[in-house]
Design an enzyme around this catalytic site. Structure first.
Site, PDB file in Angstrom:
ATOM      1  N   CYS A 112      -0.997 -53.263 -49.779  1.00 10.25           N
ATOM      2  CA  CYS A 112      -1.464 -54.137 -48.687  1.00 10.25           C
ATOM      3  C   CYS A 112      -0.595 -54.029 -47.442  1.00 10.25           C
ATOM      4  O   CYS A 112      -0.984 -54.496 -46.370  1.00 10.25           O
ATOM      5  CB  CYS A 112      -1.530 -55.573 -49.178  1.00 10.25           C
ATOM      6  SG  CYS A 112      -2.480 -55.741 -50.687  1.00 10.25           S
ATOM      7  N   HIS A 253      -1.727 -60.393 -43.447  1.00  8.33           N
ATOM      8  CA  HIS A 253      -2.511 -59.746 -44.502  1.00  8.33           C
ATOM      9  C   HIS A 253      -3.407 -60.815 -45.118  1.00  8.33           C
ATOM     10  O   HIS A 253      -2.968 -61.926 -45.420  1.00  8.33           O
ATOM     11  CB  HIS A 253      -1.572 -59.139 -45.544  1.00  8.33           C
ATOM     12  CG  HIS A 253      -2.284 -58.723 -46.779  1.00  8.33           C
ATOM     13  ND1 HIS A 253      -3.458 -58.003 -46.742  1.00  8.33           N
ATOM     14  CD2 HIS A 253      -2.015 -58.942 -48.099  1.00  8.33           C
ATOM     15  CE1 HIS A 253      -3.879 -57.795 -47.976  1.00  8.33           C
ATOM     16  NE2 HIS A 253      -3.025 -58.355 -48.815  1.00  8.33           N
ATOM     17  N   ASN A 283      -9.473 -59.840 -50.218  1.00  8.55           N
ATOM     18  CA  ASN A 283      -8.296 -59.013 -49.962  1.00  8.55           C
ATOM     19  C   ASN A 283      -8.704 -57.538 -50.008  1.00  8.55           C
ATOM     20  O   ASN A 283      -8.984 -57.001 -51.075  1.00  8.55           O
ATOM     21  CB  ASN A 283      -7.248 -59.343 -51.033  1.00  8.55           C
ATOM     22  CG  ASN A 283      -5.965 -58.549 -50.867  1.00  8.55           C
ATOM     23  OD1 ASN A 283      -5.900 -57.607 -50.077  1.00  8.55           O
ATOM     24  ND2 ASN A 283      -4.948 -58.924 -51.621  1.00  8.55           N
TER      25      ASN A 283
HETATM   26  N1  COA Z   1     -12.209 -68.624 -62.187  1.00  7.26           N
HETATM   27  C1  COA Z   1     -11.956 -69.673 -62.953  1.00  7.26           C
HETATM   28  N2  COA Z   1     -10.774 -69.844 -63.578  1.00  7.26           N
HETATM   29  C2  COA Z   1      -9.839 -68.905 -63.404  1.00  7.26           C
HETATM   30  C3  COA Z   1     -10.051 -67.772 -62.602  1.00  7.26           C
HETATM   31  C4  COA Z   1     -11.308 -67.642 -61.988  1.00  7.26           C
HETATM   32  N3  COA Z   1     -11.615 -66.592 -61.220  1.00  7.26           N
HETATM   33  N4  COA Z   1      -8.950 -67.008 -62.635  1.00  7.26           N
HETATM   34  C5  COA Z   1      -8.050 -67.651 -63.404  1.00  7.26           C
HETATM   35  N5  COA Z   1      -8.595 -68.787 -63.873  1.00  7.26           N
HETATM   36  C6  COA Z   1      -7.953 -69.747 -64.750  1.00  7.26           C
HETATM   37  C7  COA Z   1      -6.896 -69.122 -65.627  1.00  7.26           C
HETATM   38  O1  COA Z   1      -7.463 -68.604 -66.798  1.00  7.26           O
HETATM   39  C8  COA Z   1      -5.981 -70.267 -65.892  1.00  7.26           C
HETATM   40  O2  COA Z   1      -6.554 -71.053 -66.901  1.00  7.26           O
HETATM   41  P1  COA Z   1      -5.635 -71.747 -68.042  1.00  7.26           P
HETATM   42  O3  COA Z   1      -4.712 -72.657 -67.283  1.00  7.26           O
HETATM   43  O4  COA Z   1      -6.628 -72.448 -68.892  1.00  7.26           O
HETATM   44  O5  COA Z   1      -4.933 -70.627 -68.705  1.00  7.26           O
HETATM   45  C9  COA Z   1      -6.048 -71.063 -64.611  1.00  7.26           C
HETATM   46  O6  COA Z   1      -7.258 -70.704 -63.962  1.00  7.26           O
HETATM   47  C10 COA Z   1      -4.899 -70.771 -63.696  1.00  7.26           C
HETATM   48  O7  COA Z   1      -5.092 -71.600 -62.609  1.00  7.26           O
HETATM   49  P2  COA Z   1      -3.935 -71.990 -61.644  1.00  7.26           P
HETATM   50  O8  COA Z   1      -2.697 -72.339 -62.419  1.00  7.26           O
HETATM   51  O9  COA Z   1      -4.413 -73.000 -60.669  1.00  7.26           O
HETATM   52  O10 COA Z   1      -3.702 -70.623 -60.905  1.00  7.26           O
HETATM   53  P3  COA Z   1      -2.797 -70.400 -59.691  1.00  7.26           P
HETATM   54  O11 COA Z   1      -2.583 -71.640 -58.916  1.00  7.26           O
HETATM   55  O12 COA Z   1      -1.604 -69.616 -60.120  1.00  7.26           O
HETATM   56  O13 COA Z   1      -3.722 -69.453 -58.780  1.00  7.26           O
HETATM   57  C11 COA Z   1      -3.984 -67.254 -57.982  1.00  7.26           C
HETATM   58  C12 COA Z   1      -4.006 -68.165 -59.197  1.00  7.26           C
HETATM   59  C13 COA Z   1      -4.231 -65.826 -58.441  1.00  7.26           C
HETATM   60  C14 COA Z   1      -5.081 -67.661 -57.027  1.00  7.26           C
HETATM   61  C15 COA Z   1      -2.593 -67.353 -57.292  1.00  7.26           C
HETATM   62  O14 COA Z   1      -1.576 -67.144 -58.220  1.00  7.26           O
HETATM   63  C16 COA Z   1      -2.433 -66.405 -56.156  1.00  7.26           C
HETATM   64  O15 COA Z   1      -3.100 -66.510 -55.143  1.00  7.26           O
HETATM   65  N6  COA Z   1      -1.491 -65.433 -56.247  1.00  7.26           N
HETATM   66  C17 COA Z   1      -1.338 -64.414 -55.248  1.00  7.26           C
HETATM   67  C18 COA Z   1      -2.343 -63.356 -55.514  1.00  7.26           C
HETATM   68  C19 COA Z   1      -2.513 -62.396 -54.384  1.00  7.26           C
HETATM   69  O16 COA Z   1      -2.879 -62.777 -53.307  1.00  7.26           O
HETATM   70  N7  COA Z   1      -2.286 -61.136 -54.684  1.00  7.26           N
HETATM   71  C20 COA Z   1      -2.458 -60.055 -53.782  1.00  7.26           C
HETATM   72  C21 COA Z   1      -1.302 -59.976 -52.864  1.00  7.26           C
HETATM   73  S1  COA Z   1      -1.299 -58.530 -51.963  1.00  7.26           S
END
Ligand code: COA
Length: 326
Positions: A112, A253, A283
């Site tokens: 990215c 980004h 993204n």
């Molecule tokens: N739909 C529904 N549920 C989902 C899901 C989806 N698409 N993806 C994950 N879940 C669930 C998981 O299974 C987990 O469930 P569990 O608690 O029963 O195990 C739960 O949601 C996790 O939720 P939460 O703790 O709120 O996740 P989070 O706050 O860590 O958010 C991201 C997850 C990925 C959105 C966040 O970590 C993030 O934005 N990270 C950066 C990612 C990024 O931008 N990467 C590219 C950078 S270049």
């Protein structure tokens, strides 16, 4: 030393719009989960176009705006982590497609941060006089690298390409550059290539397709992104001897609205300065900042003398930013 100006931009995204609602029909997810966690509402997904196809379309638009001929291009860099093939490079494919016969061509892998790294490399070539006109493209077909069974990752990404033509100039241009990498944290966001399988390898490796798709530790990447974005903005302002008031727009980004919000809070900057389009594209990795920049140009948002700050982060892990005077 030459200065480096952006004289043309272009972008291309596939026609196919896939909404969060559409995804909820093929996997266990919801619009509510995706939009509240990320700000993403829809993304463009390729129906068969590959990275070189999209890169070519974005490149042609940038060349048209720059009012140059393809043969004027000395250097052609494509930032991508989703090339059509290991070889030839996407840059060489684009060269062939647009007839940029005088260009030296290579791909650059910085995920990215790729478009920022691409402009950084181009700036070195232009300031030293090694090249005069450079095409930098950020292009990704993320949809082919995603594990569509993994809802943690596949809802976050989209496909597209953006391009910029840079040229030696005596005014304006790239005022500050900030880049870095944290390879020791690379496991937080990976996409494997071919395993080593040959007649001389003693321990047999099973080829498990899911291991060669995008895998991510979302929380780790989130923390890294906020930290590097915040530090990057501060460092760029310091290096360019600017205050935040001097900056007309920040183009981050486009990964996740919550990452941008956290950085905004830490930096105490008004959200109005930030150009955000991730709600429509998700993204697009190396293409994201390039697409956003071109959208702003198409909307006539940038005037001569405006200073803009570009800031990215991604797999590698990598990060980088620029201040450009338009
Ligand atoms: N739909 C529904 N549920 C989902 C899901 C989806 N698409 N993806 C994950 N879940 C669930 C998981 O299974 C987990 O469930 P569990 O608690 O029963 O195990 C739960 O949601 C996790 O939720 P939460 O703790 O709120 O996740 P989070 O706050 O860590 O958010 C991201 C997850 C990925 C959105 C966040 O970590 C993030 O934005 N990270 C950066 C990612 C990024 O931008 N990467 C590219 C950078 S270049």
């Amino acid at each position: 030393m030459n200065k480096v100006q952006v004289i043309g931009t272009g972008s291309y995204v596939p026609e196919k719009i896939v909404t969060n609602e559409d995804l909820s029909c093929i996997m266990d997810t919801s619009d509510e989960w995706i939009s509240s966690r990320t700000g993403i509402r829809e993304r463009r997904i390729s129906e068969g176009e590959n990275t070189s196809d999209m890169a070519t379309k974005a490149a042609l638009k940038a060349i048209e705006m720059a009012n140059i001929k393809p043969e004027d291009i000395d250097l052609l860099i494509v930032a991508t982590i989703t090339p059509d093939s290991f070889t030839p490079s996407v840059a060489c494919m684009v060269q062939g497609n647009i007839n940029a016969v005088n260009a030296t061509c290579f791909d650059l892998s910085a995920a990215c941060s790729g478009f920022i790294y691409g402009i950084t490399v181009a700036t070195q070539f232009i300031t030293t006089g090694a090249a005069r006109t450079i095409l930098v493209v950020g292009a990704e077909t993320m949809s082919k690298a995603l594990n569509w069974e993994d809802r943690n990752t596949c809802v976050l990404f989209g496909d597209g390409a953006g391009a910029a033509v840079l040229r030696a100039s005596d005014k304006g241009g790239v005022l500050a550059i900030y880049t870095g990498s944290e390879g020791s944290k690379g496991n937080a966001l990976t996409c494997g290539a071919m395993p080593v399988i040959n007649p001389y390898v003693r321990e047999k490796t099973d080829y498990i397709p899911e291991n060669y798709k995008i895998q991510m530790d979302g929380r780790e990447v989130f923390k890294f992104a906020v930290r590097t974005m915040t530090k990057g903005v501060e460092k760029l302002l310091e290096d360019a001897k600017c205050s935040i008031e001097d900056i007309k727009y920040i183009i981050p980004h486009q990964a996740n609205h919550r990452i941008i919000e956290s950085a905004i809070k830490k930096l105490s900057i008004s959200e109005e300065k930030f150009y955000i389009n991730l709600d429509r594209y998700g993204n697009t990795s190396g293409a994201s900042i390039a697409i956003a920049l071109d959208e702003m140009v198409q909307k006539n948002m940038l005037k001569t003398g405006d200073k803009i700050l570009l800031i990215g982060f991604g797999a590698g892990l990598t990060y980088g930013g620029l201040i450009i005077e338009w």
